[in-house]
Design a protein around this motif. Structure first.
Motif, PDB file in Angstrom:
ATOM      1  N   GLY A   3      19.020 -13.086  50.310  1.00 40.37           N
ATOM      2  CA  GLY A   3      19.314 -13.128  48.901  1.00 40.37           C
ATOM      3  C   GLY A   3      18.866 -11.790  48.364  1.00 40.37           C
ATOM      4  O   GLY A   3      17.791 -11.640  47.822  1.00 40.37           O
ATOM      5  N   ARG A   4      19.685 -10.784  48.585  1.00 39.43           N
ATOM      6  CA  ARG A   4      19.256  -9.410  48.354  1.00 39.43           C
ATOM      7  C   ARG A   4      20.159  -8.738  47.345  1.00 39.43           C
ATOM      8  O   ARG A   4      21.371  -8.754  47.459  1.00 39.43           O
ATOM      9  CB  ARG A   4      19.298  -8.648  49.680  1.00 39.43           C
ATOM     10  N   GLY A  27      26.678 -30.161  51.936  1.00 39.63           N
ATOM     11  CA  GLY A  27      27.156 -29.664  50.659  1.00 39.63           C
ATOM     12  C   GLY A  27      26.005 -29.530  49.690  1.00 39.63           C
ATOM     13  O   GLY A  27      24.909 -30.008  49.925  1.00 39.63           O
ATOM     14  N   VAL A  28      26.236 -28.909  48.543  1.00 36.90           N
ATOM     15  CA  VAL A  28      25.199 -28.708  47.537  1.00 36.90           C
ATOM     16  C   VAL A  28      25.639 -29.375  46.253  1.00 36.90           C
ATOM     17  O   VAL A  28      26.686 -29.058  45.712  1.00 36.90           O
ATOM     18  CB  VAL A  28      24.944 -27.206  47.298  1.00 36.90           C
ATOM     19  N   ASP A  29      24.842 -30.332  45.759  1.00 37.35           N
ATOM     20  CA  ASP A  29      25.147 -30.995  44.501  1.00 37.35           C
ATOM     21  C   ASP A  29      24.796 -30.078  43.344  1.00 37.35           C
ATOM     22  O   ASP A  29      24.240 -29.006  43.532  1.00 37.35           O
ATOM     23  CB  ASP A  29      24.352 -32.296  44.384  1.00 37.35           C
ATOM     24  N   ASN A 197      24.167 -19.893  49.201  1.00 32.52           N
ATOM     25  CA  ASN A 197      25.431 -20.482  48.725  1.00 32.52           C
ATOM     26  C   ASN A 197      26.666 -19.879  49.378  1.00 32.52           C
ATOM     27  O   ASN A 197      27.778 -20.363  49.144  1.00 32.52           O
ATOM     28  CB  ASN A 197      25.543 -20.298  47.209  1.00 32.52           C
ATOM     29  N   GLY A 198      26.484 -18.821  50.162  1.00 35.88           N
ATOM     30  CA  GLY A 198      27.634 -18.165  50.767  1.00 35.88           C
ATOM     31  C   GLY A 198      28.474 -17.426  49.749  1.00 35.88           C
ATOM     32  O   GLY A 198      29.705 -17.492  49.759  1.00 35.88           O
ATOM     33  N   PRO A 236      20.427 -22.817  44.742  1.00 30.71           N
ATOM     34  CA  PRO A 236      21.419 -23.604  45.483  1.00 30.71           C
ATOM     35  C   PRO A 236      22.351 -24.360  44.550  1.00 30.71           C
ATOM     36  O   PRO A 236      21.923 -25.200  43.762  1.00 30.71           O
ATOM     37  CB  PRO A 236      20.553 -24.559  46.317  1.00 30.71           C
ATOM     38  N   GLY A 237      23.635 -24.033  44.595  1.00 32.82           N
ATOM     39  CA  GLY A 237      24.654 -24.746  43.830  1.00 32.82           C
ATOM     40  C   GLY A 237      24.847 -24.292  42.405  1.00 32.82           C
ATOM     41  O   GLY A 237      25.836 -24.649  41.777  1.00 32.82           O
TER      42      GLY A 237
END
Length: 472
Positions: A3-4, A27-29, A197-198, A236-237
């Motif tokens: 995470g840069r 998955g991420v809620d 999160n890509g 996240p998400g």
């Protein structure tokens, strides 16, 4: 720790947010399910934790210095290379993937080394005026992203390039292709790679537009054109949009990271005429700290507010968020502390006094299970003011604070045999490498550290541009 954010500014911010790696899930809620978090906490037994600690101690037992690589190329791999690229300079980043170690020097030279042959494969600078600023390994498509600046535009704009690892291993660093060519990434523009999160976040100062790209194929997902956005924080998400401070409050929005949909808009009250030291987002928790005020931890779902006395929580120089454990690390004055989101101090580390006073996160590695922290530390914590340049590599358990193992010169005198390839630590061509003093020198002035979890090897870089390999 992935995470840069890389900016075109030659003087990056002191307060730097680094996100610890998260194990993949289905998955991420919009917000992490609290019930599942409690279930995972209950399932984790003390026996399992004890086994994890003993396993870690065994993994790092008898770890020793094995190899040395040199990023310095006095002649320059290009005939017209910039003069400062020919100078020795300290290592600022190390990344490893598929038995390949990538080392970036502060000068902007980046070299790739093979752990299979113990030889330098190639330099990643494909032009004589290219200065590489940062590296990012994209596991989604098994490639290395380099972020560079060029002399042609006075080193003022960031340029990104992706190259598959297989091409680099073949000695073909020029086989990649450019990314985000349509974006003007001049200062204060930036690019941020979010492995959790890509996603990739860019900001163009020319039109004041934030853009979110897919990290898998680099396609544009959506744009955020609001000129009043002062900062964006990623969890996240979700994304937290921090707007310019108004009288007595700061406007905030929470967006879905997937499509930019606004999930919640609200104002957070502030003390008038008090400087905002930081605003951080962690899932449903918002952390706000103003100068000479208590730390506020706000649950954005139900507006529940927890305050931590300013005497107990002072503003850190860096954060690391541990998404698996629902904790966060703070770095201040060479010390590391672990906090939960009830504002309670969870862990203070024993025998883990960081070497660098500026909390340089390039000298810190958090394992993917988020159970261990590996850092370059003062070797004698009982006498931290003792002069000397040799530190130690400390491996500590994050939940207990216990030091599980330590790599230091006094327990690192057995060195591997020579293969006479001019790369081994013990080499007939260089008898000095057989001496304990060489091991001590390898632990001096370490400026970057990386742990390869698959190979169980630690890679360190120093101020002279050397890479050292430590394994058992």
């Amino acid at each position: 720790m992935d995470g840069r954010r890389i900016t075109a500014n030659p003087r990056p911010s002191v307060l730097r947010r680094v996100v610890a790696k998260k194990r993949p899930r289905g998955g991420v809620d919009e917000f992490v399910n609290s019930v599942k978090k409690i279930q995972r906490r209950e399932i984790c037994s003390k026996k399992r934790r004890a086994f994890s600690m003993s396993d870690a101690q065994e993994r790092f037992r008898n770890i020793q210095l094995q190899e040395e690589y040199d990023t310095h190329d006095p002649k320059g791999h290009h005939s017209t290379v910039l003069p400062f690229l020919k100078r020795r300079s300290k290592i600022i980043e190390i990344v490893a993937a598929h038995d390949t170690v990538f080392a970036l020097a502060q000068s902007g030279v980046c070299a790739a080394f093979s752990r299979e042959t113990n030889k330098r494969i190639c330099f990643l600078n494909i032009g004589p005026d290219e200065v590489i600023r940062s590296l990012f390994y994209n596991k989604n498509n098994d490639s290395l992203i380099t972020v560079s600046v060029y002399a042609a535009d006075s080193f003022s704009s960031l340029k990104c390039r992706t190259t598959r690892i297989e091409y680099i291993k073949r000695g073909q660093p020029d086989a990649g292709f450019a990314l985000f060519e349509s974006e003007s990434l001049k200062w204060p523009g930036f690019v941020e790679f979010d492995d959790v999160n890509g996603k990739v976040l860019t900001f163009s100062e020319e039109d004041s537009i934030y853009k979110v790209f897919d990290l898998k194929n680099y396609t544009l997902l959506y744009s955020i054109p609001d000129k009043n956005v002062q900062e964006i924080k990623i969890s996240p998400g979700i994304m937290l949009l921090i707007f310019n401070k108004s009288s007595g409050h700061v406007p905030l929005k929470i967006l879905s990271i997937e499509d930019g949909t606004v999930l919640k808009s609200f104002n957070h009250l502030l003390h008038r005429n008090k400087k905002v030291e930081f605003i951080e987002q962690f899932n449903e928790k918002l952390l706000v700290k103003q100068e000479n005020e208590n730390l506020q931890i706000l649950d954005v779902r139900n507006s529940e507010l927890i305050e931590v006395n300013k005497a107990e929580f002072t503003t850190p120089s860096a954060f690391i968020f541990l998404y698996e454990n629902q904790l966060f690390l703070t770095f201040r004055n060479r010390t590391v502390s672990v906090w939960n989101f009830r504002g309670q101090l969870v862990t203070s580390f024993e025998d883990h006094l960081l070497w660098h006073p500026d909390s340089n996160t390039n000298n810190i590695y958090i394992t993917s299970n988020q159970d261990l922290i590996i850092s370059y530390c003062k070797s004698d914590t009982d006498h931290p003011s003792t002069d000397g340049n040799a530190g130690s590599i400390n491996i500590s358990n994050i939940l207990s604070g216990k030091c599980l193992a330590k790599v230091k010169a006094t327990n690192n005198l057995s060195i591997n045999e020579c293969n006479c390839n001019n790369n081994s630590v013990r080499c007939q061509c260089n008898p000095r490498r057989q001496t304990p003093s060489f091991v001590t020198e390898a632990l001096e002035d370490i400026t970057a550290l990386y742990y390869d979890e698959k190979r169980n090897e630690i890679y360190t870089g120093n101020k002279l541009g050397f890479i050292h390999v430590w394994s058992n």
